[in-house]
Design a protein around this motif. Structure first.
Motif, PDB file in Angstrom:
ATOM      1  N   LYS A  63       0.823  -1.204   0.000  1.00 17.93           N
ATOM      2  CA  LYS A  63       0.000   0.000   0.000  1.00 17.93           C
ATOM      3  C   LYS A  63       0.857   1.253   0.000  1.00 17.93           C
ATOM      4  CE  LYS A  63      -4.075  -1.900   2.171  1.00 17.93           C
ATOM      5  NZ  LYS A  63      -5.058  -1.770   3.249  1.00 17.93           N
ATOM      6  N   LEU A  64       1.986   1.187   0.720  1.00 17.34           N
ATOM      7  CA  LEU A  64       2.888   2.335   0.735  1.00 17.34           C
ATOM      8  C   LEU A  64       3.448   2.580  -0.655  1.00 17.34           C
ATOM      9  CD1 LEU A  64       5.201   2.297   3.871  1.00 17.34           C
ATOM     10  CD2 LEU A  64       3.395   3.875   3.279  1.00 17.34           C
ATOM     11  N   GLU A  76       2.183   1.663  -3.484  1.00 12.98           N
ATOM     12  CA  GLU A  76       1.127   2.123  -4.376  1.00 12.98           C
ATOM     13  C   GLU A  76       0.880   3.615  -4.204  1.00 12.98           C
ATOM     14  OE1 GLU A  76      -2.985   0.083  -5.441  1.00 12.98           O
ATOM     15  OE2 GLU A  76      -3.082   1.175  -3.540  1.00 12.98           O
ATOM     16  N   ALA A  77       0.766   4.037  -2.935  1.00 11.84           N
ATOM     17  CA  ALA A  77       0.538   5.459  -2.672  1.00 11.84           C
ATOM     18  C   ALA A  77       1.700   6.296  -3.196  1.00 11.84           C
ATOM     19  CB  ALA A  77       0.345   5.698  -1.184  1.00 11.84           C
ATOM     20  N   ALA A  78       2.917   5.827  -2.950  1.00  8.00           N
ATOM     21  CA  ALA A  78       4.092   6.590  -3.394  1.00  8.00           C
ATOM     22  C   ALA A  78       4.097   6.726  -4.910  1.00  8.00           C
ATOM     23  CB  ALA A  78       5.364   5.916  -2.917  1.00  8.00           C
ATOM     24  N   THR A 122       1.662   7.039  -6.895  1.00  6.79           N
ATOM     25  CA  THR A 122       0.711   8.013  -7.438  1.00  6.79           C
ATOM     26  C   THR A 122       1.309   9.409  -7.504  1.00  6.79           C
ATOM     27  OG1 THR A 122      -0.258   8.601  -5.310  1.00  6.79           O
ATOM     28  CG2 THR A 122      -1.220   6.738  -6.447  1.00  6.79           C
ATOM     29  N   PHE A 123       2.454   9.624  -6.878  1.00  5.96           N
ATOM     30  CA  PHE A 123       3.078  10.941  -6.923  1.00  5.96           C
ATOM     31  C   PHE A 123       4.221  11.000  -7.923  1.00  5.96           C
ATOM     32  CE2 PHE A 123       0.350  12.384  -3.766  1.00  5.96           C
ATOM     33  CZ  PHE A 123       0.295  11.477  -2.726  1.00  5.96           C
ATOM     34  N   ASP A 124       4.216  10.028  -8.860  1.00  2.00           N
ATOM     35  CA  ASP A 124       5.164  10.053  -9.979  1.00  2.00           C
ATOM     36  C   ASP A 124       6.609  10.270  -9.545  1.00  2.00           C
ATOM     37  OD1 ASP A 124       2.696  11.665 -11.997  1.00  2.00           O
ATOM     38  OD2 ASP A 124       3.399   9.586 -12.067  1.00  2.00           O
ATOM     39  N   PRO A 125       7.136   9.402  -8.710  1.00  2.00           N
ATOM     40  CA  PRO A 125       8.494   9.645  -8.234  1.00  2.00           C
ATOM     41  C   PRO A 125       9.573   9.208  -9.216  1.00  2.00           C
ATOM     42  CG  PRO A 125       7.638   7.680  -7.203  1.00  2.00           C
ATOM     43  CD  PRO A 125       6.558   8.187  -8.091  1.00  2.00           C
ATOM     44  N   ARG A 181      13.821   7.113  -7.463  1.00  2.00           N
ATOM     45  CA  ARG A 181      13.383   7.612  -6.173  1.00  2.00           C
ATOM     46  C   ARG A 181      12.497   6.593  -5.465  1.00  2.00           C
ATOM     47  NH1 ARG A 181      11.697  13.760  -5.474  1.00  2.00           N
ATOM     48  NH2 ARG A 181      12.116  13.627  -7.689  1.00  2.00           N
ATOM     49  N   SER A 186      13.971   5.771  -2.000  1.00  2.00           N
ATOM     50  CA  SER A 186      13.240   6.495  -0.958  1.00  2.00           C
ATOM     51  C   SER A 186      12.106   5.692  -0.358  1.00  2.00           C
ATOM     52  CB  SER A 186      12.649   7.797  -1.520  1.00  2.00           C
ATOM     53  OG  SER A 186      13.676   8.658  -1.916  1.00  2.00           O
ATOM     54  N   VAL A 187      11.670   4.657  -1.039  1.00  2.00           N
ATOM     55  CA  VAL A 187      10.535   3.902  -0.524  1.00  2.00           C
ATOM     56  C   VAL A 187      10.888   2.449  -0.245  1.00  2.00           C
ATOM     57  CG1 VAL A 187       8.157   3.204  -0.950  1.00  2.00           C
ATOM     58  CG2 VAL A 187       8.950   5.397  -1.770  1.00  2.00           C
ATOM     59  N   PRO A 222      14.409   1.837   2.149  1.00  2.00           N
ATOM     60  CA  PRO A 222      14.156   2.129   3.565  1.00  2.00           C
ATOM     61  C   PRO A 222      13.146   1.177   4.182  1.00  2.00           C
ATOM     62  CG  PRO A 222      14.089   4.141   2.277  1.00  2.00           C
ATOM     63  CD  PRO A 222      14.155   3.021   1.304  1.00  2.00           C
TER      64      PRO A 222
END
Lengths: 244, 271
Positions: B165-166, B168-170, B172-175, B179, B183-184, B187
């Motif tokens: 879920k993390l 997926e959410a990340a 949606t912000f087009d990283p 990144r 970053s996700v 970590p």
């Protein structure tokens, strides 16, 4: 059905979201069987339906999280989603969560501005684990709004909050929407929430959007009003909740 | 219906409990163990040929330190382990990234890794000596093997266990892929990665012992082999104690890393 077509005539060119004849099946189960929805630019639409009716599925398709559907979906270039869980990165401080994905230039200032809008300036350097449910969800909202989206998708964002926090958050969302003017689709179980926030409430049943209700009440909405109660009763009936 | 009979609850008020600091408690356990060992030796329950007493071990250690052999051996061994770790940890991380981030990578990398990891050190050492000659290289290669696999497996598991879920959410912000990975996903995998490093620090020494005993030229394993050949149990125990202390030190290093890198976690911390 007539009401939906009327809306098309009213706002044909300034549509923010176009969903046409969308089908989505998972194996044998057909969840969406020809869903049609248009959201006008700047409009706030609430999407209601029983559990398992496919509301979240439709939202996820619109949010480009689910590419396995058939049909036509057109969305604006910049859209953000807020989920039922805040889904913050626990290893980043609050402001860095808000700034996630932003270009480096000006990042902190923009994040702080977004946090100020949701009333959390003091928590900019806090760790997510120290936040309450309401605070975390506000950070998630700030994160969604910091990039100035044209469309905000909300998947039951207030469902896991206590009732009082929920009411305050509804007011916050209404203020943010009034200030920024984005289009919004809110998936919710809460009929009152839909009536407080939305211009229009649509009901998803049997994989299609079967009913729709225009909420032409003045803002800010008063849940105690007579007309409000009448609209509430209509929605509850459509959702299969019998009158006491 | 009549009101129920009430009973008085015993209220104690706030209790003030005095806690010993954690490190003191842990150290106390070790001190007690050594104390029991010494006692058992002094009482004669533990004959000298079976296991030397702590006092004898300390004397032997004193001798080895003043003669310089212990210091030199430790430097040699630590150097070899250091090099093995320096190559093995990045290798394990890289392989796990390839395998964990991409399903195609997993198909390519995972089976060979699973096959290689159960190869016994004892069996491989002669092969390494054949390939790399005598000297430091086969030993470092053994340490490399001992380090690579725990790091690989735990990093892989860590990557695959990151909350979907993390991610997926990340997304949606087009990283962008870079990144998203650094970053996700990394970590999120960090708790497991540190478990892998903790295990690797242990197997590094186990692998080195084998290497230093089969092809003995310096190092703690070499000291131990000599002591074995001369039946000097006290010196053998000195070496074992050194390994034990190195194990404790390795663990302490990882705990510090955890405290620094994982302070954001809110997981169960023991009752």
């Amino acid at each position: 059905m007539t009401e939906l077509r009327d809306l098309e005539v009213r706002a044909p060119a300034s549509a923010a979201v176009i969903v046409e004849d969308v089908h989505r099946a998972f194996g044998d189960r057909e969840i969406l069987r020809g869903a049609d929805l248009r959201v006008a630019d700047g409009e706030f639409v609430a999407l209601l339906g029983a559990s398992g009716s496919g509301k979240s599925t439709l939202l996820r398709i619109v949010g480009a999280l689910d590419g396995g559907a058939r049909g036509r979906v057109a969305v604006p270039a910049r859209s953000s989603i807020a989920f039922q869980e805040p889904r913050l990165l626990p290893w980043r401080r609050v402001w860095r969560n808000v700034a996630f994905g932003l270009p480096a230039q000006d990042r902190r200032r923009r994040a702080l501005a977004a946090l100020a809008e949701v009333g959390l300036t003091g928590l900019a350097d806090a760790w997510p684990k120290t936040l309450s449910g309401g605070e975390a969800q506000r950070v998630a909202l700030a994160r969604a709004l910091v990039r100035d989206p044209q469309l905000l998708l909300l998947d039951e964002p207030l469902a896991s909050l206590d009732a009082l926090t929920r009411l305050k958050m509804q007011q916050l969302i209404a203020q943010l929407w009034a200030r920024h003017g984005f289009s919004a689709i809110l998936v919710t179980h809460d009929v009152d929430e839909a009536l407080v926030l939305a211009d229009r409430a649509v009901v998803l049943r049997d994989g299609r959007l079967t009913e729709e209700l225009t909420v032409d009440l003045p803002r800010p909405r008063d849940p105690g009003g007579e007309r409000f109660a009448a609209l509430r009763a209509r929605l509850l009936t459509w959702l299969g909740v019998p009158r006491p | 219906m009549t009101a129920p009979a009430l009973r008085e609850l015993a209220l104690t008020g706030e209790r003030r409990v005095v806690h010993l600091p954690r490190w003191l408690r842990r150290a106390a356990v070790i001190v007690v163990l050594f104390g029991v060992w010494q006692l058992v030796s002094v009482l004669g329950w533990l004959p000298e040929q079976t296991l030397s007493s702590p006092a004898q071990v300390v004397t032997a250690a004193g001798g080895m330190i003043s003669s310089g052999e212990l210091g030199e051996a430790m430097l040699t061994s630590i150097g070899r382990v250091g090099l093995g770790l320096g190559f093995g940890i990045p290798a394990g991380l890289l392989l796990a990234l390839v395998s964990g981030l991409f399903r195609a990578g997993e198909d390519l990398v995972d089976s060979p890794m699973q096959m290689l990891r159960t190869l016994p050190f004892l069996g491989i050492t002669p092969l390494f000596i054949l390939w790399f000659g005598v000297g430091d290289t086969p030993k470092i290669a053994l340490v490399f093997l001992g380090v690579c696999f725990p790091v690989y497996i735990n990093t892989f598991v860590g990557i695959r266990n990151v909350d979907g879920k993390l991610v997926e959410a990340a997304r949606t912000f087009d990283p962008g892929r870079w990144r998203l990975t650094w970053s996700v996903i990394v970590p999120g995998a960090l708790p497991n990665i540190l478990v892998g490093i903790r295990l690797a620090l242990g197997t590094a020494w186990l692998a080195l012992v084998v290497g230093e005993q089969i092809n003995a030229d310096g190092g703690i394993g070499y000291l131990m082999l000599n002591a074995q050949n001369n039946l000097e149990t006290d010196r053998i125990v000195v070496c074992l104690v050194i390994y034990a202390l190195l194990g404790l030190l390795s663990d302490a290093i990882v705990r510090v890393l955890e405290r620094v890198l994982l302070s954001w976690r809110q997981s169960f911390a023991g009752a």
